[in-house]
Each structure stands twice: as structure tokens, then as C-alpha cells.
Design an enzyme around this catalytic site. Structure first.
Site, PDB file in Angstrom:
ATOM      1  N   ASN A 156       0.834  -1.189   0.000  1.00 44.46           N
ATOM      2  CA  ASN A 156       0.000   0.000   0.000  1.00 44.46           C
ATOM      3  C   ASN A 156       0.878   1.252   0.000  1.00 44.46           C
ATOM      4  OD1 ASN A 156       0.548  -0.889   2.754  1.00 44.46           O
ATOM      5  ND2 ASN A 156      -0.983   0.543   3.506  1.00 44.46           N
ATOM      6  N   GLU A 182       0.174   5.228   0.687  1.00 49.27           N
ATOM      7  CA  GLU A 182      -0.802   6.212   1.141  1.00 49.27           C
ATOM      8  C   GLU A 182      -0.483   7.605   0.619  1.00 49.27           C
ATOM      9  OE1 GLU A 182      -2.118   4.097   5.310  1.00 49.27           O
ATOM     10  OE2 GLU A 182      -0.948   5.926   5.431  1.00 49.27           O
ATOM     11  N   CYS A 206      -4.001   0.700  -2.699  1.00 50.57           N
ATOM     12  CA  CYS A 206      -3.926  -0.531  -1.919  1.00 50.57           C
ATOM     13  C   CYS A 206      -2.862  -1.462  -2.483  1.00 50.57           C
ATOM     14  CB  CYS A 206      -5.271  -1.253  -1.943  1.00 50.57           C
ATOM     15  SG  CYS A 206      -6.612  -0.332  -1.170  1.00 50.57           S
ATOM     16  N   GLU A 218      -3.068  -4.641  -3.129  1.00 50.76           N
ATOM     17  CA  GLU A 218      -3.603  -5.541  -4.143  1.00 50.76           C
ATOM     18  C   GLU A 218      -3.646  -4.865  -5.515  1.00 50.76           C
ATOM     19  OE1 GLU A 218      -6.052  -6.274  -0.305  1.00 50.76           O
ATOM     20  OE2 GLU A 218      -4.916  -4.641  -1.225  1.00 50.76           O
ATOM     21  N   CYS A 235     -10.307  -4.659   0.227  1.00 53.36           N
ATOM     22  CA  CYS A 235     -11.430  -3.716   0.271  1.00 53.36           C
ATOM     23  C   CYS A 235     -12.341  -3.946  -0.937  1.00 53.36           C
ATOM     24  CB  CYS A 235     -10.912  -2.282   0.298  1.00 53.36           C
ATOM     25  SG  CYS A 235     -10.214  -1.707  -1.275  1.00 53.36           S
ATOM     26  N   CYS A 239     -10.683  -3.267  -4.359  1.00 52.92           N
ATOM     27  CA  CYS A 239      -9.748  -4.339  -4.723  1.00 52.92           C
ATOM     28  C   CYS A 239     -10.494  -5.603  -5.137  1.00 52.92           C
ATOM     29  CB  CYS A 239      -8.781  -4.626  -3.581  1.00 52.92           C
ATOM     30  SG  CYS A 239      -7.581  -3.293  -3.337  1.00 52.92           S
TER      31      CYS A 239
END
Length: 131
Positions: A44, A46, A55, A57, A89, A92
Site C-alpha cells: 500500500n 498512502e 492498496c 492488491e 477492500c 480491490c
């Protein structure tokens, strides 16, 4: 197949070490196996504008697309040292739905007593498809 799941999980764990997460302090790593037998990793990343966060993924899937993979994900391992069974999430899950070889794509997570293995169909039964 169990050995490849362990390998994917270890690669996801390693990828989480590269996470850029100064705001959430929640590192995540992902490792994806394609039908080509190539493996791609991501972590990830940010941003202070949280909506711009990427993310792990989706980072791994973007790396795969950049390398020429279009579809055909067979399995993904996801790891966070902060939470067992760190699920993808919703965004994803939709990305996985887009690039999966089928609904039986394996989702590999850290469980309480070893690996937890689910399918995309179990965690995302009604993903959007454009037909």
C-alpha cells in the site's frame, strides 16, 4: 498447490515491509500468481489525500498489467502485520473480479492457525461484469 500458497504468502509478507503508510500505520503487502506462473507483488502507498491511496492488491495488479499481463489471476496472498485475515477492500475485490481467471481465484490470508484460503466468489459473490 500448498507450496505455492506458502510462497505467495511469504512474498506478500516481504512486500508489506515496503509499505508507505505514515497516516494509517497499517502496512499491507500482496502477492499475485497469474496463469503465466508469473508472480507480482505490491504494497500500500498512502497519500495525505486519502482517496488517492493505492492498496497493495491494486498496486500488484497494476505492476502485472505494466508487465503485459491482462487477465488470468489464479491466486492472491494478502498480509498485514497489524491484522490476521486482512481482507481486500471493495475496490480491490472489483479489480480482482476484472482480472481473475475465474470466480475460484484463491484468496490467501493469515489465519489463526495457518493460512486461510477463500475464493473470490465467497468474498465477492456479485461482482460487476460488463457483458
Amino acid at each position: 498447490m500448498e507450496n505455492i500458497y506458502e510462497e505467495l504468502f511469504e512474498k506478500a509478507k516481504k512486500a508489506s515491509e515496503n509499505a508507505y503508510c505514515p497516516y494509517s500505520k497499517f502496512p499491507v503487502g500482496a502477492s499475485i500468481l497469474y496463469e503465466s506462473n508469473n508472480i507480482y507483488t505490491g504494497c500500500n502507498v498512502e497519500n495525505v489525500s486519502f482517496g488517492l491511496t493505492l492498496c497493495a492488491e491494486r498496486n500488484a495488479m497494476a505492476a502485472a498489467v505494466s508487465a503485459g499481463e491482462k487477465t488470468g489471476i489464479k491466486a492472491i496472498a494478502i498480509y498485514s502485520p497489524k491484522q490476521k485475515e486482512c481482507m481486500p477492500c471493495g475496490a480491490c475485490r472489483q479489480w480482482l473480479n476484472e482480472f481473475a481467471s475465474n470466480e475460484e481465484l484463491k484468496i490467501i490470508l493469515e489465519g489463526e492457525n495457518g493460512l486461510t484460503i477463500l475464493t473470490l466468489k465467497e468474498i465477492f459473490p456479485h461482482g460487476f461484469k460488463f457483458n
